[in-house]
Enzyme design. Structure first.
Site, PDB file in Angstrom:
ATOM      1  N   GLU A 177       5.917  -3.683  11.818  1.00 45.15           N
ATOM      2  CA  GLU A 177       4.842  -2.680  11.861  1.00 45.15           C
ATOM      3  C   GLU A 177       3.628  -3.327  11.217  1.00 45.15           C
ATOM      4  O   GLU A 177       3.706  -3.792  10.078  1.00 45.15           O
ATOM      5  CB  GLU A 177       5.247  -1.392  11.132  1.00 45.15           C
ATOM      6  CG  GLU A 177       6.216  -0.527  11.916  1.00 45.15           C
ATOM      7  CD  GLU A 177       5.726  -0.128  13.302  1.00 45.15           C
ATOM      8  OE1 GLU A 177       4.503  -0.012  13.502  1.00 45.15           O
ATOM      9  OE2 GLU A 177       6.571   0.026  14.207  1.00 45.15           O
TER      10      GLU A 177
ATOM     11  N   CYS B 162      -2.460   1.851   6.741  1.00 44.59           N
ATOM     12  CA  CYS B 162      -2.446   1.293   8.092  1.00 44.59           C
ATOM     13  C   CYS B 162      -2.949   2.333   9.085  1.00 44.59           C
ATOM     14  O   CYS B 162      -3.476   1.991  10.133  1.00 44.59           O
ATOM     15  CB  CYS B 162      -1.038   0.851   8.459  1.00 44.59           C
ATOM     16  SG  CYS B 162       0.168   2.151   8.210  1.00 44.59           S
TER      17      CYS B 162
ATOM     18  N   ASN C  29       0.797  -1.234   0.000  1.00 43.38           N
ATOM     19  CA  ASN C  29       0.000   0.000   0.000  1.00 43.38           C
ATOM     20  C   ASN C  29       0.828   1.282   0.000  1.00 43.38           C
ATOM     21  O   ASN C  29       0.336   2.336  -0.402  1.00 43.38           O
ATOM     22  CB  ASN C  29      -1.013  -0.017   1.158  1.00 43.38           C
ATOM     23  CG  ASN C  29      -0.363  -0.011   2.504  1.00 43.38           C
ATOM     24  OD1 ASN C  29       0.784  -0.448   2.652  1.00 43.38           O
ATOM     25  ND2 ASN C  29      -1.066   0.461   3.505  1.00 43.38           N
TER      26      ASN C  29
HETATM   27  P1  NAD Z   1       0.865  -8.931   4.055  1.00 43.28           P
HETATM   28  O1  NAD Z   1       1.166  -9.281   5.453  1.00 43.28           O
HETATM   29  O2  NAD Z   1      -0.052  -9.812   3.296  1.00 43.28           O
HETATM   30  O3  NAD Z   1       2.212  -8.857   3.193  1.00 43.28           O
HETATM   31  C1  NAD Z   1       3.303  -8.046   3.590  1.00 43.28           C
HETATM   32  C2  NAD Z   1       4.575  -8.611   2.994  1.00 43.28           C
HETATM   33  O4  NAD Z   1       4.851  -9.870   3.616  1.00 43.28           O
HETATM   34  C3  NAD Z   1       4.502  -8.897   1.498  1.00 43.28           C
HETATM   35  O5  NAD Z   1       5.743  -8.605   0.902  1.00 43.28           O
HETATM   36  C4  NAD Z   1       4.220 -10.382   1.460  1.00 43.28           C
HETATM   37  O6  NAD Z   1       4.622 -11.004   0.244  1.00 43.28           O
HETATM   38  C5  NAD Z   1       5.091 -10.855   2.620  1.00 43.28           C
HETATM   39  N1  NAD Z   1       4.727 -12.177   3.151  1.00 43.28           N
HETATM   40  C6  NAD Z   1       3.540 -12.811   3.103  1.00 43.28           C
HETATM   41  N2  NAD Z   1       3.633 -14.020   3.714  1.00 43.28           N
HETATM   42  C7  NAD Z   1       4.904 -14.140   4.158  1.00 43.28           C
HETATM   43  C8  NAD Z   1       5.610 -15.125   4.900  1.00 43.28           C
HETATM   44  N3  NAD Z   1       5.040 -16.255   5.291  1.00 43.28           N
HETATM   45  N4  NAD Z   1       6.904 -14.885   5.209  1.00 43.28           N
HETATM   46  C9  NAD Z   1       7.508 -13.726   4.848  1.00 43.28           C
HETATM   47  N5  NAD Z   1       6.892 -12.761   4.144  1.00 43.28           N
HETATM   48  C10 NAD Z   1       5.605 -12.956   3.811  1.00 43.28           C
HETATM   49  O7  NAD Z   1       0.333  -7.408   4.064  1.00 43.28           O
HETATM   50  P2  NAD Z   1      -0.182  -6.527   2.843  1.00 43.28           P
HETATM   51  O8  NAD Z   1      -1.535  -7.011   2.409  1.00 43.28           O
HETATM   52  O9  NAD Z   1       0.875  -6.381   1.810  1.00 43.28           O
HETATM   53  O10 NAD Z   1      -0.344  -5.100   3.537  1.00 43.28           O
HETATM   54  C11 NAD Z   1      -1.471  -4.736   4.272  1.00 43.28           C
HETATM   55  C12 NAD Z   1      -1.209  -4.832   5.758  1.00 43.28           C
HETATM   56  O11 NAD Z   1      -0.056  -4.082   6.065  1.00 43.28           O
HETATM   57  C13 NAD Z   1      -2.314  -4.243   6.613  1.00 43.28           C
HETATM   58  O12 NAD Z   1      -2.521  -5.066   7.732  1.00 43.28           O
HETATM   59  C14 NAD Z   1      -1.748  -2.899   7.059  1.00 43.28           C
HETATM   60  O13 NAD Z   1      -2.270  -2.391   8.253  1.00 43.28           O
HETATM   61  C15 NAD Z   1      -0.306  -3.230   7.178  1.00 43.28           C
HETATM   62  N6  NAD Z   1       0.504  -2.022   7.083  1.00 43.28           N
HETATM   63  C16 NAD Z   1       1.074  -1.558   8.236  1.00 43.28           C
HETATM   64  C17 NAD Z   1       1.819  -0.392   8.203  1.00 43.28           C
HETATM   65  C18 NAD Z   1       2.465   0.130   9.464  1.00 43.28           C
HETATM   66  O14 NAD Z   1       3.430   0.868   9.353  1.00 43.28           O
HETATM   67  N7  NAD Z   1       1.979  -0.236  10.623  1.00 43.28           N
HETATM   68  C19 NAD Z   1       1.992   0.299   7.007  1.00 43.28           C
HETATM   69  C20 NAD Z   1       1.392  -0.214   5.851  1.00 43.28           C
HETATM   70  C21 NAD Z   1       0.656  -1.388   5.902  1.00 43.28           C
END
Ligand code: NAD
Length: 531
Positions: free
Chosen positions: A296, A330, A198
């Site tokens: 995060e 987020c 995002n």
């Molecule tokens: P996600 O957890 O699905 O994916 C995040 C990353 O992790 C991607 O690169 C994905 O390919 C990778 N991933 C997935 N499974 C994995 C595994 N088993 N091992 C290692 N890596 C793996 O999240 P998303 O859909 O890309 O993003 C949305 C989420 O991110 C929401 O929950 C949002 O709140 C959060 N977010 C948090 C912040 C913050 O700073 N707190 C900022 C932006 C987004």
């Protein structure tokens, strides 16, 4: 042929094997993975963008991998690129490259690292519009915000360029007379950067810029649906002349290569932003290997509107925080807690402010809301809207948006649900869509209690003119990012960022906080010889 640099518009270039790399007169890009020799139109060329990993300074076109289509969420029939699913061997190669590059990068002077980060900032600034358009197309971020995000990336690179020459320790008085004692911060080694879709420019950069400024090397795994943008960012580092192996890009699905990466003994740290489910798995693996990690994760951010608030300001900023980019931040406002006395007036103003935010394809210059990222997200938000009907009253939206050109994309109407008990699922779980839940509260205390009543603690906002209420809120709210008369979204690139409770691993990113994660402290004492 050399794969370095940009190929000019219309230039004809052929590789050793007779493969035509770029012959399109309208093509301004060089897509290093493109190996097709049968392209007859620009449109066809777009579809043929087959993405590559970037490892040890080389673009590696994957072989023997499975592929997925990178789809434009504003127009789901448009395939932007083909993305490799990833392979364990590729991850191994990337970690090896980061390990090999580490000793030389660690020993570069701060000024040398700063210079390369400034160059990367200049390249990124020169490509702001082009990369902004890629972000808008690929993740559906409205183009205005998408270009602003690239600008923020430039600021982040410049900030950490300056950090590369800032002090890395302290002189500490020694108990032994005449001795010199000091602490010095040193880089960790190869670091995995795992980023969400995002904020496909800002988040990877706010992790990678400090990582490399302090002397670490990086293996970066972006979210698969943001692979085209990630390719653009890796190109920026390559164009800036970052030495081979300092930043390595591995494309692929988290479910396929995530575990290989996060369980690898060659890493010294993992920095992750994404969902809490994945984050907690990473924490377990990192703890098992006893390496540093930083997470995060999600949020369920509240805005509180007291009876003395500027209602016009509150309605405008709550509408923006909840609905811009379809609520897929987020820090998006997903709950609003309104004082009983002003509830009717606030809801009326909120409706007007939401109506003023155009729901349109992300590349439309007027777009403010944009699509959801995937068909699955559309289904998920729809299911929560149905829950809203059961646990409260849907006063705005509640349906998929499919008029005109919106029918080609994953659009959902901005939705507001009122009269929901604070413990209802819709009021507790992260939805990641344009769905705002409205609660009413009879006092400041009750409003703070409701705001604190989820497992998350990322961002929060209070609208008031009452200094005493503001002081009580600052003390009692359980969130990392605390605002007064402001939007819950957004953060200055030089200010610490992070959440409390289940939103984070309790560390902070960005600004002066980044040094804590990306370095380790040595305490050194020097005594006089023979003393
Ligand atoms: P996600 O957890 O699905 O994916 C995040 C990353 O992790 C991607 O690169 C994905 O390919 C990778 N991933 C997935 N499974 C994995 C595994 N088993 N091992 C290692 N890596 C793996 O999240 P998303 O859909 O890309 O993003 C949305 C989420 O991110 C929401 O929950 C949002 O709140 C959060 N977010 C948090 C912040 C913050 O700073 N707190 C900022 C932006 C987004």
């Amino acid at each position: 042929m050399s794969r370095e640099g940009m190929i000019a518009r219309g230039e004809q270039v052929e590789s050793e094997g007779g493969v035509v790399w770029c012959t399109m007169s309208r093509c301004e890009d060089v897509w290093k993975g493109c190996q097709r020799d049968d392209i007859t139109s620009y449109e066809e060329c777009i579809v043929s963008k087959t993405l590559s990993h970037y490892i040890a300074g080389e673009w590696l076109t994957p072989t023997g991998e499975q592929w997925s289509d990178d789809i434009n969420p504003s127009n789901s029939s448009q395939v932007l690129a083909r993305v490799p699913a990833g392979q364990a061997g590729v991850v191994e190669r990337a970690i090896e490259a980061a390990r090999a590059a580490f000793p030389a990068w660690k020993n570069k002077t701060g000024s040398e690292k700063a210079e390369l980060l400034h160059k990367a900032a200049n390249v990124l600034a020169a490509r702001r519009q082009e990369l902004g358009e890629i972000v808008a197309q690929e993740v559906g971020k409205p183009i205005g915000e998408a270009v602003q995000e690239v600008d923020r990336g430039v600021m982040i690179l410049r900030y950490f360029a300056a950090e590369a020459v800032h002090p890395l320790g302290q002189v500490i008085p020694a108990q032994k007379a005449g001795s010199l004692q000091f602490s010095m911060r040193q880089p960790l080694g190869p670091v995995a950067v795992i980023s969400p879709w995002n904020f496909p420019v800002a988040i990877p950069l706010w992790k990678m810029a400090p990582a490399i400024a302090y002397g670490n090397t990086v293996v970066w795994k972006p979210a698969e649906v943001a692979s085209l943008t990630a390719t653009g960012i890796a190109e920026v580092f390559a164009q800036a002349g970052l030495p081979a192996g300092v930043v390595n890009l591995v494309l692929g699905k988290g479910s396929t290569i995530g575990n290989v990466l996060t369980g690898h003994a060659g890493l010294r740290a993992i920095t992750f932003t994404g969902s809490d489910t994945v984050g907690m798995q990473i924490a377990e693996q990192a703890a098992r290997n006893n390496i540093k990690y930083q997470l995060e994760m999600g949020g369920k951010n509240a805005a509180i509107v007291l009876d003395d608030a500027d209602i016009d300001q509150a309605a405008k900023l709550v509408a923006a925080g909840a609905m811009r980019f379809a609520g897929q931040k987020c820090t998006a406002t997903s709950r609003v807690v309104v004082a009983e006395e002003v509830n009717t007036r606030f809801v009326e103003r909120l409706r007007a402010e939401i109506a003023a935010l155009p729901l349109a394809q992300a590349t439309d210059p007027n777009s403010a809301v944009g699509p959801l990222i995937t068909a699955d997200s559309l289904e998920k938000v729809g299911a929560y809207a149905e829950l809203g009907v059961k646990s409260g009253r849907v006063v705005l939206g509640g349906q998929r948006a499919s008029r005109g050109s919106l029918s080609d994309g994953f659009f959902f109407e901005p939705t507001v649900v009122t009269d929901v008990p604070p413990d209802a699922r819709i009021a507790q779980e992260e939805i990641f869509g344009p769905l705002l839940v409205l609660h009413r509260a009879a006092s400041v205390k009750e409003a703070i209690q409701v705001a604190n009543s989820t497992k998350y603690g990322l961002s929060v906002s209070l609208f008031t003119r009452d200094i005493n209420a503001a002081l009580e809120y600052i003390q009692d709210i359980d969130c990392g990012m605390v605002r007064i008369n402001g939007d819950t979204t957004g953060v200055d690139p030089h200010a610490p960022f992070g959440g409390m409770r289940s939103s984070s691993s309790h560390s902070r990113e960005q600004g002066p906080a980044a040094i804590e994660f990306f370095t380790e402290t040595k305490t050194v004492q020097i005594n006089a010889a023979g003393a």
